[in-house]
Design an enzyme around this catalytic site. Sequence first.
Site, PDB file in Angstrom:
ATOM      1  N   TYR A   1     -16.980 -25.542  39.701  1.00 50.71           N
ATOM      2  CA  TYR A   1     -18.178 -25.600  41.098  1.00 50.71           C
ATOM      3  C   TYR A   1     -19.713 -25.211  40.075  1.00 50.71           C
ATOM      4  O   TYR A   1     -20.803 -25.188  40.523  1.00 50.71           O
ATOM      5  CB  TYR A   1     -18.188 -24.478  41.702  1.00 50.71           C
ATOM      6  CG  TYR A   1     -16.552 -24.808  42.914  1.00 50.71           C
ATOM      7  CD1 TYR A   1     -16.804 -25.979  43.606  1.00 50.71           C
ATOM      8  CD2 TYR A   1     -15.397 -23.890  43.211  1.00 50.71           C
ATOM      9  CE1 TYR A   1     -16.248 -25.078  44.866  1.00 50.71           C
ATOM     10  CE2 TYR A   1     -15.107 -24.086  43.336  1.00 50.71           C
ATOM     11  CZ  TYR A   1     -14.789 -25.122  44.848  1.00 50.71           C
ATOM     12  OH  TYR A   1     -14.049 -25.030  45.572  1.00 50.71           O
TER      13      TYR A   1
ATOM     14  N   ASN B   1     -13.462 -21.133  54.183  1.00 44.88           N
ATOM     15  CA  ASN B   1     -12.648 -22.770  55.180  1.00 44.88           C
ATOM     16  C   ASN B   1     -11.415 -23.456  54.962  1.00 44.88           C
ATOM     17  O   ASN B   1     -11.110 -24.906  54.988  1.00 44.88           O
ATOM     18  CB  ASN B   1     -14.332 -23.438  55.103  1.00 44.88           C
ATOM     19  CG  ASN B   1     -14.179 -24.171  53.817  1.00 44.88           C
ATOM     20  OD1 ASN B   1     -13.779 -24.661  52.509  1.00 44.88           O
ATOM     21  ND2 ASN B   1     -15.958 -24.853  53.799  1.00 44.88           N
TER      22      ASN B   1
ATOM     23  N   THR C   1     -17.680 -28.827  56.980  1.00 51.30           N
ATOM     24  CA  THR C   1     -17.524 -27.429  56.410  1.00 51.30           C
ATOM     25  C   THR C   1     -17.323 -26.260  56.709  1.00 51.30           C
ATOM     26  O   THR C   1     -16.286 -25.262  57.060  1.00 51.30           O
ATOM     27  CB  THR C   1     -18.671 -27.567  55.742  1.00 51.30           C
ATOM     28  OG1 THR C   1     -18.917 -28.444  54.400  1.00 51.30           O
ATOM     29  CG2 THR C   1     -18.600 -26.236  54.262  1.00 51.30           C
TER      30      THR C   1
ATOM     31  N   ARG D   1     -11.343 -36.711  53.301  1.00 48.33           N
ATOM     32  CA  ARG D   1     -12.431 -35.675  54.174  1.00 48.33           C
ATOM     33  C   ARG D   1     -12.490 -35.532  56.065  1.00 48.33           C
ATOM     34  O   ARG D   1     -12.690 -34.532  55.999  1.00 48.33           O
ATOM     35  CB  ARG D   1     -14.156 -36.389  53.177  1.00 48.33           C
ATOM     36  CG  ARG D   1     -14.291 -36.345  51.813  1.00 48.33           C
ATOM     37  CD  ARG D   1     -15.924 -36.172  51.021  1.00 48.33           C
ATOM     38  NE  ARG D   1     -16.801 -35.277  51.738  1.00 48.33           N
ATOM     39  CZ  ARG D   1     -16.802 -34.111  51.922  1.00 48.33           C
ATOM     40  NH1 ARG D   1     -15.428 -33.330  50.618  1.00 48.33           N
ATOM     41  NH2 ARG D   1     -17.505 -33.595  51.900  1.00 48.33           N
TER      42      ARG D   1
END
Length: 140
Positions: free
Chosen positions: A51, A114, A93, A87
């Site tokens: 990340y 999530n 999100t 997606r």
Amino acid sequence: MALERTLSIIKPDATKRNLTGKINAVFEGAGLRIVAQKRIQLTEKQAGAFYAVHKERPFYGSLVSSMIAEPVVVQVLQGENAVAKNREVMGATNPADAAEGTVRKLFAESIEANSVHGSDSLENAKNEISFFFAETEILP
């Protein structure tokens, strides 16, 4: 349409609740095929490196902490337009904004918890897949 591969991560909030099979059923039901998969415990260093693009963002520290709290399932999904399809199947999100039937609407607890991560572009998918998998670990 193009056959693509994308990275999917089933996050700690979902693995802790034993949702891997249910989440994968949603992916597979949408026509995505799991061609590589492993359950791992990320280290802080690994999560931080993965990340790193978010390092300057205010949520970076909590994101890294959440990703090392429990094991994750990293997997490669393959299918027609897999990046966009994944997606779409994951949903927004924020689960409050996610469409009905999406993974996040069905299983996410919050915007932070999530349940899933998915590559946001074909280029990122290639980079993210290679972060976790050698080419020899991915089935054709």
